[in-house]
Design a protein around this motif. Structure first.
Motif, PDB file in Angstrom:
ATOM      1  N   VAL A   8       0.807  -1.108  -0.013  1.00  0.00           N
ATOM      2  CA  VAL A   8      -0.030   0.137  -0.070  1.00  0.00           C
ATOM      3  C   VAL A   8       0.880   1.119  -0.003  1.00  0.00           C
ATOM      4  N   GLU A  16       5.551   3.870   0.775  1.00  0.00           N
ATOM      5  CA  GLU A  16       4.912   2.435   0.250  1.00  0.00           C
ATOM      6  C   GLU A  16       5.524   1.529   1.544  1.00  0.00           C
ATOM      7  N   ILE A  46      -8.803  -1.246   4.591  1.00  0.00           N
ATOM      8  CA  ILE A  46      -7.741  -0.581   4.092  1.00  0.00           C
ATOM      9  C   ILE A  46      -7.873   1.038   3.666  1.00  0.00           C
ATOM     10  N   LYS A  49      -3.802   3.711  -0.346  1.00  0.00           N
ATOM     11  CA  LYS A  49      -4.026   3.050  -1.833  1.00  0.00           C
ATOM     12  C   LYS A  49      -3.067   1.901  -2.037  1.00  0.00           C
ATOM     13  N   VAL A  50      -3.804   0.896  -2.417  1.00  0.00           N
ATOM     14  CA  VAL A  50      -3.457  -0.566  -2.726  1.00  0.00           C
ATOM     15  C   VAL A  50      -2.667  -0.807  -4.110  1.00  0.00           C
TER      16      VAL A  50
END
Ligand SMILES: [Zn+2]
Length: 55
Positions: A8, A16, A46, A49-50
């Motif tokens: 992510v 990241e 979540i 941003k995946v």
């Protein structure tokens, strides 16, 4: 049930990092402490941003 890892990207600082898809605890960004994932008992929420799923 295998726990997947997600890569992510933090919405705040663009850091990241790799987290569990089903986290046991709240997962925070290593850099800015933003919440990235919240446990729900099943699949975690979540809040980042995946970028991809690691197997
Ligand atoms: Zn961050």
């Amino acid at each position: 049930m295998a726990n997947k890892f997600l890569q992510v990207k933090c919405k705040q600082c663009k850091n990241e990092q790799v987290i569990f898809e089903r986290p046991a605890n709240v997962v925070r960004c290593n850099v800015c402490d933003e919440i990235l994932a919240v446990p729900t008992g099943a699949k975690g929420i979540i809040d980042a941003k995946v970028l991809g799923v690691m197997k």
